[in-house]
Design a protein around this motif. Structure first.
Motif, PDB file in Angstrom:
ATOM      1  N   UNK A  75     -12.470 118.927  36.572  1.00 28.69           N
ATOM      2  CA  UNK A  75     -12.609 117.560  37.067  1.00 28.69           C
ATOM      3  C   UNK A  75     -11.571 116.633  36.455  1.00 28.69           C
ATOM      4  N   UNK A  77     -11.533 114.998  33.608  1.00 27.11           N
ATOM      5  CA  UNK A  77     -12.059 113.779  32.984  1.00 27.11           C
ATOM      6  C   UNK A  77     -11.548 113.754  31.546  1.00 27.11           C
ATOM      7  N   UNK A  79     -10.651 111.170  29.402  1.00 27.18           N
ATOM      8  CA  UNK A  79     -11.129 110.249  28.386  1.00 27.18           C
ATOM      9  C   UNK A  79     -12.322 109.427  28.854  1.00 27.18           C
ATOM     10  N   UNK A  80     -13.176 109.114  27.888  1.00 26.76           N
ATOM     11  CA  UNK A  80     -14.312 108.262  28.168  1.00 26.76           C
ATOM     12  C   UNK A  80     -13.812 106.821  28.343  1.00 26.76           C
ATOM     13  N   UNK A  81     -14.200 106.204  29.463  1.00 33.37           N
ATOM     14  CA  UNK A  81     -13.683 104.870  29.740  1.00 33.37           C
ATOM     15  C   UNK A  81     -14.514 103.765  29.098  1.00 33.37           C
ATOM     16  N   UNK A  82     -15.574 104.133  28.329  1.00 30.52           N
ATOM     17  CA  UNK A  82     -16.455 103.090  27.806  1.00 30.52           C
ATOM     18  C   UNK A  82     -15.732 102.236  26.771  1.00 30.52           C
TER      19      UNK A  82
ATOM     20  N   UNK B  27     -20.897 106.533  28.214  1.00 36.95           N
ATOM     21  CA  UNK B  27     -20.784 106.294  29.650  1.00 36.95           C
ATOM     22  C   UNK B  27     -20.370 107.536  30.412  1.00 36.95           C
ATOM     23  N   UNK B  28     -19.759 108.490  29.712  1.00 40.83           N
ATOM     24  CA  UNK B  28     -19.286 109.685  30.397  1.00 40.83           C
ATOM     25  C   UNK B  28     -20.445 110.657  30.602  1.00 40.83           C
ATOM     26  N   UNK B  99     -17.252 110.435  37.656  1.00 41.12           N
ATOM     27  CA  UNK B  99     -18.595 110.752  37.178  1.00 41.12           C
ATOM     28  C   UNK B  99     -18.972 109.791  36.050  1.00 41.12           C
ATOM     29  N   UNK B 100     -18.361 108.600  36.059  1.00 38.72           N
ATOM     30  CA  UNK B 100     -18.730 107.556  35.118  1.00 38.72           C
ATOM     31  C   UNK B 100     -20.080 106.975  35.556  1.00 38.72           C
TER      32      UNK B 100
END
Lengths: 168, 109
Positions: A75, A77, A79-82, B27-28, B99-100
């Protein structure tokens, strides 16, 4: 000796689980979860469950976490975007989790404080009684688990199949 | 000297708390799922510790093995859950390109 091994691997499990929760790159999170699970497998050995330790390493680190890595790379993904800062939601999360853990620790303290274990004897770590129990008293459960895994494989295949009309 | 059973239980409680923080604050979706696996594993550690204690106080070998079989079942169910969950992520990602959890708010009131 046993206490030293426990302390080393308990500290390792705690530290690597903190990395799982705090690190922003999911690949690093999965890799440190491998360390956590192997440490817990060592604690299983200390508790007289060597078969569970082997299954833990084989199934968890060998199968489930590899599946995670596979999906993360598929997928993309990265990095965490938070947000990096400390917001209200994180504060509430830490408070709730700390409260629950303290509650659990109080319960355990009330019941298990000062309970001493005698050293393991050979009959406690033998595999034969476990195998016998699994294939006699718990035979039905064993078969149901097989059915559940079959259902899961079917569901995963159907869910991830590309259906007609999908854009990607 | 052997390790008291309470130490294992405290460690499991701490790991469960760390996993809870991960589920509530990240969040992930992948990290949330990893935290759930961590919580499952801390519960497994609790069950094995209880089984060791029961097997000793009851002087009954089968009482300890019942607990170990329960953990075996939990591991199998966790494997099934991970397979289905990750397949769901792939399906969601294919449709929404993310997928956030903050952007998957179609069912939010």
């Amino acid at each position: 000796m046993e206490v030293a091994v426990f302390l080393v691997f308990a500290a390792l499990a705690l530290a690597s689980s903190l990395v799982v929760v705090l690190h922003r790159n999911p690949i690093y999170a999965v890799m440190s979860l491998v360390v956590t699970f192997v440490s817990i497998a060592v604690l299983f050995v200390l508790l007289g469950a060597p078969f569970l330790a082997a299954i833990q390493v084989l199934v968890y680190t060998g199968a489930i976490l590899v599946l995670f890595l596979f999906v993360i790379m598929l997928l993309n993904v990265s990095r965490d975007a938070s947000s990096g800062g400390f917001d209200l939601q994180k504060a509430i999360a830490v408070l709730a989790a700390a409260g629950f853990s303290l509650l659990l620790a109080t319960l355990f303290w009330g019941r298990y404080q000062g309970v001493e274990l005698s050293p393991l004897v050979e009959s406690q770590v033998a595999l034969k009684p476990l195998a016998r129990l699994l294939l006699s008293k718990y035979l039905l459960l064993f078969e149901v688990i097989g059915l559940l895994l079959l259902a899961a494989v079917t569901a995963a295949t159907v869910l991830s199949r590309r259906v007609k009309g999908d854009v990607a | 000297m052997t390790v008291p059973v309470s130490w294992y239980l405290y460690l499991a409680a701490a790991l469960f708390g760390i996993g809870t923080v991960g589920v509530l604050s990240r969040r992930s979706t992948i990290t949330i799922f990893l935290s759930i696996e961590l919580m499952l594993n801390s519960v497994n550690l609790t069950i094995v510790a209880f089984a060791r204690d029961i097997g000793q106080t009851a002087q009954n070998l089968n009482a300890a093995l019942d607990g170990q079989i329960l953990v075996l079942i939990v591991i199998a169910v966790a494997a099934a859950e991970a397979a289905v969950g990750l397949a769901l992520f792939i399906a969601v990602f294919r449709n929404r390109k993310t997928i956030d959890v903050n952007r998957l708010n179609l069912m939010r009131w």
